[in-house]
Design an enzyme around this catalytic site. Structure first.
Site, PDB file in Angstrom:
ATOM      1  N   ASP A 133       0.835  -1.200   0.000  1.00  0.00           N
ATOM      2  CA  ASP A 133       0.000   0.000   0.000  1.00  0.00           C
ATOM      3  C   ASP A 133       0.873   1.255   0.000  1.00  0.00           C
ATOM      4  O   ASP A 133       2.043   1.206   0.401  1.00  0.00           O
ATOM      5  CB  ASP A 133      -0.886   0.043   1.252  1.00  0.00           C
TER       6      ASP A 133
HETATM    7  N1  URA Z   1      -1.109  -6.105   3.788  1.00  0.00           N
HETATM    8  C1  URA Z   1      -1.614  -4.858   3.840  1.00  0.00           C
HETATM    9  O1  URA Z   1      -2.624  -4.632   4.474  1.00  0.00           O
HETATM   10  N2  URA Z   1      -0.972  -3.887   3.177  1.00  0.00           N
HETATM   11  C2  URA Z   1       0.163  -4.074   2.509  1.00  0.00           C
HETATM   12  O2  URA Z   1       0.723  -3.127   1.954  1.00  0.00           O
HETATM   13  C3  URA Z   1       0.688  -5.372   2.470  1.00  0.00           C
HETATM   14  C4  URA Z   1       0.031  -6.377   3.105  1.00  0.00           C
END
Ligand code: URA
Length: 240
Positions: free
Chosen positions: A102
Protein backbone atom coordinates in the site's frame (compact mmCIF):
# COMPACT_ATOMS: atom_id res chain seq x y z
CA UNK A 1 8.81 -22.29 -27.54
CA UNK A 2 5.09 -21.98 -26.75
CA UNK A 3 3.79 -18.51 -27.54
CA UNK A 4 2.57 -17.77 -23.98
CA UNK A 5 5.99 -18.73 -22.54
CA UNK A 6 7.71 -16.60 -25.17
CA UNK A 7 5.59 -13.58 -24.18
CA UNK A 8 6.18 -14.19 -20.45
CA UNK A 9 9.93 -14.58 -20.99
CA UNK A 10 9.98 -11.36 -22.99
CA UNK A 11 8.46 -9.58 -19.98
CA UNK A 12 5.08 -8.83 -21.61
CA UNK A 13 2.93 -10.43 -18.87
CA UNK A 14 2.66 -13.57 -16.76
CA UNK A 15 1.97 -16.78 -18.67
CA UNK A 16 -1.69 -16.70 -17.65
CA UNK A 17 -2.14 -13.07 -18.69
CA UNK A 18 -0.28 -13.78 -21.92
CA UNK A 19 -2.86 -16.47 -22.75
CA UNK A 20 -5.59 -13.85 -22.41
CA UNK A 21 -3.61 -11.40 -24.56
CA UNK A 22 -3.35 -14.13 -27.25
CA UNK A 23 -7.05 -15.00 -26.99
CA UNK A 24 -7.90 -11.29 -27.38
CA UNK A 25 -6.17 -11.29 -30.78
CA UNK A 26 -3.47 -8.80 -29.78
CA UNK A 27 -0.56 -10.90 -31.05
CA UNK A 28 0.71 -11.22 -34.60
CA UNK A 29 3.32 -13.69 -35.75
CA UNK A 30 4.99 -12.81 -39.04
CA UNK A 31 2.15 -10.43 -39.83
CA UNK A 32 -0.70 -12.84 -39.06
CA UNK A 33 -3.01 -12.45 -36.03
CA UNK A 34 -2.78 -15.53 -33.84
CA UNK A 35 -5.47 -16.13 -31.24
CA UNK A 36 -5.05 -19.85 -30.53
CA UNK A 37 -2.89 -20.98 -27.61
CA UNK A 38 -1.00 -23.82 -29.29
CA UNK A 39 1.39 -21.73 -31.40
CA UNK A 40 5.07 -22.41 -31.18
CA UNK A 41 7.54 -19.58 -31.79
CA UNK A 42 11.09 -19.74 -33.03
CA UNK A 43 12.71 -16.79 -31.22
CA UNK A 44 15.49 -16.59 -33.84
CA UNK A 45 13.23 -16.49 -36.87
CA UNK A 46 9.69 -15.38 -36.07
CA UNK A 47 8.66 -11.75 -35.78
CA UNK A 48 6.18 -11.39 -32.93
CA UNK A 49 4.18 -8.19 -32.47
CA UNK A 50 2.07 -7.20 -29.45
CA UNK A 51 -0.47 -4.43 -30.13
CA UNK A 52 1.57 -3.56 -33.21
CA UNK A 53 4.93 -3.35 -31.37
CA UNK A 54 7.79 -5.76 -31.95
CA UNK A 55 8.38 -8.08 -28.96
CA UNK A 56 12.06 -8.43 -28.05
CA UNK A 57 13.83 -10.47 -25.45
CA UNK A 58 15.28 -8.30 -22.72
CA UNK A 59 17.82 -8.97 -20.04
CA UNK A 60 15.97 -10.17 -16.94
CA UNK A 61 16.25 -7.85 -13.97
CA UNK A 62 15.41 -8.59 -10.34
CA UNK A 63 15.63 -5.79 -7.79
CA UNK A 64 14.92 -5.66 -4.07
CA UNK A 65 13.86 -2.21 -2.85
CA UNK A 66 13.31 -0.92 0.66
CA UNK A 67 10.13 0.98 -0.16
CA UNK A 68 9.46 4.17 1.79
CA UNK A 69 5.90 5.14 2.74
CA UNK A 70 4.32 7.59 0.29
CA UNK A 71 5.26 5.74 -2.92
CA UNK A 72 2.66 3.91 -4.97
CA UNK A 73 3.31 0.43 -6.36
CA UNK A 74 2.46 1.11 -10.01
CA UNK A 75 4.33 2.02 -13.11
CA UNK A 76 2.51 5.35 -13.32
CA UNK A 77 -0.19 7.05 -11.28
CA UNK A 78 -3.04 9.09 -12.77
CA UNK A 79 -3.08 11.20 -9.57
CA UNK A 80 0.59 12.13 -9.99
CA UNK A 81 1.79 10.50 -6.77
CA UNK A 82 5.40 9.29 -6.61
CA UNK A 83 5.83 5.71 -7.83
CA UNK A 84 8.29 3.02 -6.75
CA UNK A 85 9.61 3.03 -10.33
CA UNK A 86 11.02 6.51 -9.70
CA UNK A 87 13.18 5.01 -6.93
CA UNK A 88 14.89 2.73 -9.44
CA UNK A 89 14.95 5.42 -12.16
CA UNK A 90 18.59 4.80 -13.06
CA UNK A 91 17.63 1.35 -14.41
CA UNK A 92 16.52 1.85 -17.97
CA UNK A 93 14.66 -1.47 -18.43
CA UNK A 94 10.92 -1.46 -17.86
CA UNK A 95 10.29 -2.90 -14.40
CA UNK A 96 7.10 -3.89 -12.59
CA UNK A 97 6.42 -4.33 -8.88
CA UNK A 98 6.16 -8.02 -7.89
CA UNK A 99 2.89 -7.69 -5.97
CA UNK A 100 1.89 -4.55 -4.16
CA UNK A 101 2.49 -2.72 -0.95
CA UNK A 102 0.00 0.00 0.00
CA UNK A 103 0.96 3.67 -0.37
CA UNK A 104 1.64 3.95 3.37
CA UNK A 105 3.34 0.52 3.74
CA UNK A 106 7.13 0.37 3.87
CA UNK A 107 9.62 -2.37 3.36
CA UNK A 108 10.79 -5.12 1.09
CA UNK A 109 9.47 -4.91 -2.46
CA UNK A 110 10.78 -6.84 -5.43
CA UNK A 111 10.70 -5.37 -8.92
CA UNK A 112 11.30 -7.34 -12.08
CA UNK A 113 10.61 -7.58 -15.81
CA UNK A 114 10.24 -11.40 -15.61
CA UNK A 115 6.52 -12.09 -15.90
CA UNK A 116 6.77 -15.79 -15.03
CA UNK A 117 8.83 -15.03 -11.92
CA UNK A 118 6.28 -12.40 -10.84
CA UNK A 119 3.44 -14.87 -11.18
CA UNK A 120 5.27 -17.47 -9.09
CA UNK A 121 6.12 -14.99 -6.36
CA UNK A 122 2.60 -13.65 -5.92
CA UNK A 123 0.18 -16.46 -6.76
CA UNK A 124 -1.00 -18.11 -3.50
CA UNK A 125 -0.55 -21.62 -4.94
CA UNK A 126 3.25 -21.18 -4.77
CA UNK A 127 3.14 -20.42 -1.03
CA UNK A 128 5.88 -17.79 -0.99
CA UNK A 129 5.83 -16.40 2.54
CA UNK A 130 5.92 -12.69 3.27
CA UNK A 131 6.64 -11.36 6.76
CA UNK A 132 5.35 -8.07 8.13
CA UNK A 133 5.82 -6.05 11.29
CA UNK A 134 2.69 -4.13 12.22
CA UNK A 135 2.06 -1.63 14.96
CA UNK A 136 -1.55 -2.12 15.96
CA UNK A 137 -3.85 -0.14 18.27
CA UNK A 138 -4.20 -1.41 21.83
CA UNK A 139 -2.98 -4.57 23.54
CA UNK A 140 -3.76 -7.63 21.49
CA UNK A 141 -5.52 -10.48 23.27
CA UNK A 142 -4.62 -14.19 23.10
CA UNK A 143 -8.01 -14.81 21.44
CA UNK A 144 -7.27 -12.28 18.68
CA UNK A 145 -3.79 -13.74 18.14
CA UNK A 146 -5.28 -17.21 17.83
CA UNK A 147 -7.88 -15.92 15.40
CA UNK A 148 -5.21 -14.27 13.21
CA UNK A 149 -3.18 -17.48 13.26
CA UNK A 150 -6.07 -19.80 12.45
CA UNK A 151 -7.74 -17.68 9.77
CA UNK A 152 -9.91 -14.59 9.74
CA UNK A 153 -13.24 -14.35 7.92
CA UNK A 154 -12.93 -11.40 5.50
CA UNK A 155 -15.42 -10.28 2.83
CA UNK A 156 -13.40 -12.25 0.24
CA UNK A 157 -13.30 -15.41 2.36
CA UNK A 158 -11.36 -17.06 5.17
CA UNK A 159 -7.63 -16.28 5.27
CA UNK A 160 -5.11 -19.14 5.29
CA UNK A 161 -3.37 -19.97 8.58
CA UNK A 162 -0.71 -17.40 9.50
CA UNK A 163 2.16 -17.34 11.90
CA UNK A 164 1.83 -14.47 14.43
CA UNK A 165 3.95 -13.33 17.38
CA UNK A 166 4.04 -10.29 19.65
CA UNK A 167 7.34 -8.37 19.39
CA UNK A 168 6.82 -5.29 21.53
CA UNK A 169 4.22 -3.40 23.49
CA UNK A 170 3.84 0.13 24.85
CA UNK A 171 0.97 1.88 26.63
CA UNK A 172 -1.29 2.29 23.61
CA UNK A 173 -0.06 -0.17 21.01
CA UNK A 174 1.48 -3.54 20.20
CA UNK A 175 3.95 -4.55 17.53
CA UNK A 176 3.21 -7.93 16.01
CA UNK A 177 5.03 -9.98 13.39
CA UNK A 178 2.80 -11.79 10.95
CA UNK A 179 3.75 -14.18 8.16
CA UNK A 180 1.31 -14.86 5.31
CA UNK A 181 1.55 -16.22 1.78
CA UNK A 182 -1.71 -15.15 0.16
CA UNK A 183 -1.11 -11.47 -0.66
CA UNK A 184 -4.73 -10.36 -0.98
CA UNK A 185 -5.39 -6.62 -1.24
CA UNK A 186 -4.67 -4.86 2.10
CA UNK A 187 -4.67 -8.30 3.73
CA UNK A 188 -2.76 -7.61 6.94
CA UNK A 189 -4.69 -4.41 7.64
CA UNK A 190 -8.02 -6.10 7.01
CA UNK A 191 -7.10 -9.13 9.15
CA UNK A 192 -6.03 -6.97 12.09
CA UNK A 193 -9.08 -4.69 11.80
CA UNK A 194 -11.36 -7.74 11.62
CA UNK A 195 -10.09 -9.01 14.99
CA UNK A 196 -10.51 -5.53 16.53
CA UNK A 197 -6.92 -4.19 16.39
CA UNK A 198 -6.47 -1.71 13.50
CA UNK A 199 -3.01 -1.28 12.01
CA UNK A 200 -1.20 1.99 12.72
CA UNK A 201 1.83 1.31 10.53
CA UNK A 202 3.05 -1.61 8.46
CA UNK A 203 6.42 -2.75 7.17
CA UNK A 204 7.30 -5.86 5.13
CA UNK A 205 10.49 -7.26 6.59
CA UNK A 206 10.93 -10.50 4.65
CA UNK A 207 10.02 -12.02 1.30
CA UNK A 208 10.66 -15.78 1.44
CA UNK A 209 14.28 -15.99 2.75
CA UNK A 210 15.14 -12.42 1.70
CA UNK A 211 15.39 -9.77 4.42
CA UNK A 212 16.19 -6.07 4.23
CA UNK A 213 19.52 -6.42 6.08
CA UNK A 214 21.43 -3.15 5.67
CA UNK A 215 19.33 -1.78 2.85
CA UNK A 216 18.34 1.78 3.82
CA UNK A 217 14.83 3.09 3.15
CA UNK A 218 14.62 4.19 -0.50
CA UNK A 219 17.66 2.10 -1.53
CA UNK A 220 17.70 -0.97 -3.76
CA UNK A 221 20.01 -3.77 -4.77
CA UNK A 222 20.02 -6.43 -7.51
CA UNK A 223 19.25 -9.98 -6.41
CA UNK A 224 22.13 -12.32 -7.15
CA UNK A 225 21.74 -15.42 -9.39
CA UNK A 226 21.68 -17.76 -6.36
CA UNK A 227 18.83 -15.81 -4.78
CA UNK A 228 16.82 -15.83 -8.02
CA UNK A 229 17.36 -19.56 -8.48
CA UNK A 230 16.45 -20.20 -4.83
CA UNK A 231 13.17 -18.25 -5.22
CA UNK A 232 12.28 -20.20 -8.38
CA UNK A 233 13.12 -23.47 -6.61
CA UNK A 234 10.98 -22.56 -3.61
CA UNK A 235 7.99 -21.87 -5.84
CA UNK A 236 8.56 -25.19 -7.64
CA UNK A 237 8.91 -27.24 -4.46
CA UNK A 238 5.90 -25.58 -2.80
CA UNK A 239 3.57 -26.87 -5.50
CA UNK A 240 4.85 -30.47 -5.41
N1 URA B 1 -1.11 -6.10 3.79
C1 URA B 1 -1.61 -4.86 3.84
O1 URA B 1 -2.62 -4.63 4.47
N2 URA B 1 -0.97 -3.89 3.18
C2 URA B 1 0.16 -4.07 2.51
O2 URA B 1 0.72 -3.13 1.95
C3 URA B 1 0.69 -5.37 2.47
C4 URA B 1 0.03 -6.38 3.11
Amino acid sequence: MRLSKYLADAGIASRRKSEKIIADGRIQINGVVVSEQGWVVDPDKDIVMFDGMRVCFQEKIYIMLNKPAGYICSVNDPHGRPTVIELVGDIKNRLYPVGRLDLDTEGLLILSNDGEFTNRMIHPRYHINKKYQAWIEGHITPAALKNLAQGVELEDGLTAPASVTVLEQNQQSTMIEIEIHEGRKRQVKRMCAAVGFPVISLKRTAFAFLTLDNLETGQYRHLNPQEIEHLYKLARSNTN
